[in-house]
Design an enzyme around this catalytic site. Structure first.
Site, mmCIF file in Angstrom:
data_model
loop_
_atom_site.group_PDB
_atom_site.id
_atom_site.type_symbol
_atom_site.label_atom_id
_atom_site.label_comp_id
_atom_site.label_asym_id
_atom_site.label_seq_id
_atom_site.Cartn_x
_atom_site.Cartn_y
_atom_site.Cartn_z
ATOM 1 N N GLU A 176 -19.938 1.900 -41.670
ATOM 2 C CA GLU A 176 -20.908 0.880 -41.209
ATOM 3 C C GLU A 176 -20.336 -0.531 -41.098
ATOM 4 O O GLU A 176 -20.938 -1.486 -41.576
ATOM 5 C CB GLU A 176 -22.126 0.869 -42.138
ATOM 6 C CG GLU A 176 -22.831 2.210 -42.223
ATOM 7 C CD GLU A 176 -24.091 2.166 -43.080
ATOM 8 O OE1 GLU A 176 -24.321 1.163 -43.776
ATOM 9 O OE2 GLU A 176 -24.837 3.162 -43.052
ATOM 10 N N ASN A 235 -17.099 5.933 -39.829
ATOM 11 C CA ASN A 235 -18.452 6.483 -39.842
ATOM 12 C C ASN A 235 -19.486 5.378 -39.642
ATOM 13 O O ASN A 235 -19.384 4.314 -40.265
ATOM 14 C CB ASN A 235 -18.677 7.163 -41.208
ATOM 15 C CG ASN A 235 -19.911 8.038 -41.279
ATOM 16 O OD1 ASN A 235 -20.072 8.944 -40.460
ATOM 17 N ND2 ASN A 235 -20.773 7.792 -42.260
ATOM 18 N N HIS A 237 -29.075 9.323 -37.917
ATOM 19 C CA HIS A 237 -30.404 9.181 -38.531
ATOM 20 C C HIS A 237 -31.371 8.796 -37.416
ATOM 21 O O HIS A 237 -31.351 7.679 -36.916
ATOM 22 C CB HIS A 237 -30.388 8.084 -39.602
ATOM 23 C CG HIS A 237 -29.491 8.389 -40.752
ATOM 24 N ND1 HIS A 237 -29.740 9.429 -41.622
ATOM 25 C CD2 HIS A 237 -28.355 7.802 -41.178
ATOM 26 C CE1 HIS A 237 -28.785 9.460 -42.548
ATOM 27 N NE2 HIS A 237 -27.935 8.489 -42.297
ATOM 28 N N GLU A 276 -24.609 12.748 -40.953
ATOM 29 C CA GLU A 276 -25.752 12.508 -41.862
ATOM 30 C C GLU A 276 -27.072 12.805 -41.158
ATOM 31 O O GLU A 276 -28.058 12.079 -41.315
ATOM 32 C CB GLU A 276 -25.750 11.047 -42.353
ATOM 33 C CG GLU A 276 -24.445 10.621 -43.007
ATOM 34 C CD GLU A 276 -24.463 9.194 -43.534
ATOM 35 O OE1 GLU A 276 -25.551 8.596 -43.621
ATOM 36 O OE2 GLU A 276 -23.376 8.684 -43.858
ATOM 37 N N ASP A 319 -30.548 13.497 -39.803
ATOM 38 C CA ASP A 319 -31.958 13.750 -40.116
ATOM 39 C C ASP A 319 -32.798 13.183 -38.972
ATOM 40 O O ASP A 319 -32.382 12.251 -38.283
ATOM 41 C CB ASP A 319 -32.401 13.219 -41.495
ATOM 42 C CG ASP A 319 -32.076 11.767 -41.763
ATOM 43 O OD1 ASP A 319 -31.934 10.973 -40.807
ATOM 44 O OD2 ASP A 319 -31.975 11.409 -42.954
#
Ligand code: XIL
Length: 302
Positions: A127, A169, A206, A235, A237
């Site tokens: 990030e 990432n 996400h 990750e 979702d």
């Protein structure tokens, strides 16, 4: 395949999940973990605050519970994360300049060395880019040590664990037309052209109604892969429920499968009740551990 891992393996890919050490005593959780997944990411236990709570004192107890469980079950591990502006230990939050740079590099070296040979891929830097239209780096104490902090972290990680794949990432880098996506792309392009050691780019993925799965996701993944790196969904979702959610999950799986260098998909938790999200039902299993429509659509798409 009758499980996520075995279905993904049919095309040479993995299917992973985030794991929390304190849930390894929950038999429903562990049963699903052992059955369905062949890659594991520690949800919090390998982060800077967890592994170096006091400067120069490294603690791996909880991370090792996850790594040992995974390896005993024949699963691989994604390391997450060596350097990040968030979840820094308090002592690091108050540091700056060359002292912080040294402390960050020492952290990268120590943790990557401790796990040398046990990690499939490390999220070396997490990030580091800003949201919005600027395409700029995110302001942070690490960024203020100099723009080259990211490549310095990657070089330290390579020296410490030469066989681990080294990933950058981030989130909100899924839509090809977003400035943040373009900025990360240019950094990876620059790293490859100058020989900075980078092997992969992780897309956190996400998603929610305000940030849906983009229709150009395949284009994004393919363009990054064309730079000569692997890409991974790290990750995943998706907030929502029912067939709408199931279709969005299917779209992510199809985007990855369409890119030969998309090597695997990790969801950020097992049951809806395991999610980091404050509300909603973003995962593949309901809170009782039953398979949701999203699970079936992922399995069928793999
Ligand atoms: C989250 C964890 O799931 C939470 O338990 C924790 O409180 C905060 O971090 N991006 C990342 C992950 O890279 O490490 C974050 O995990 C979710 C967003």
């Amino acid at each position: 395949g009758t499980t996520l891992a075995s279905a993904a393996a049919e095309s040479g890919r993995y299917f992973g999940t985030a794991v929390a050490a304190n849930k390894l005593s929950d038999s429903t959780y562990v049963g699903i973990l052992n059955r369905e997944f062949d890659m594991v990411t520690a949800e919090n236990e390998m982060k800077m605050d967890a592994t170096e709570p006091n400067r120069g004192q490294f603690t791996y107890t909880n991370a090792d519970r996850i790594v040992n469980h995974a390896r005993n079950q024949g699963k691989r591990v994604r390391g997450h994360a060596l350097a990040w502006h968030s979840q820094q230990p308090g002592w690091m939050q108050s540091m700056e300049g060359s002292a912080l740079r040294q402390a960050m590099l020492n952290h990268v070296t120590q943790v990557a060395t401790y796990y040398r040979g046990k990690i499939y891929a490390w999220d070396v830097v997490n990030e580091a880019f800003a949201d919005g239209s600027t395409g700029a780096r995110r302001d942070s104490n690490l960024q203020r040590t100099g723009n080259d902090w990211i490549e310095a972290a990657f070089r330290a990680a390579r020296a410490a664990d030469p066989d681990a794949k080294l990933c950058y990432n981030d989130y909100n880098t899924d839509n090809w037309s977003h400035a943040k996506t373009q900025a990360v792309y240019r950094m990876v392009q620059d790293f490859k052209s100058r020989g900075v050691p980078i092997d992969c780019v992780g897309f956190q993925a996400h998603f929610n109604s305000g940030n849906p799965v983009p229709s150009n996701y395949h284009t994004t993944l393919q363009n990054f892969a064309n730079l000569g790196v692997d890409v991974q969904i790290t990750e995943l979702d998706i907030e929502g429920s029912g067939s709408t959610q199931a279709q969005q999950y299917q779209g992510v799986v199809q985007a990855c499968l369409a890119v030969s260098r998309c090597t695997g998909i990790t969801v950020w938790g097992i049951r809806d009740s395991d999610s980091w999200r404050a509300s909603g039902t973003p995962l593949l299993f309901d809170s009782s551990g039953n398979k949701k429509a999203a699970y079936t659509s992922v399995l069928n798409a793999l």
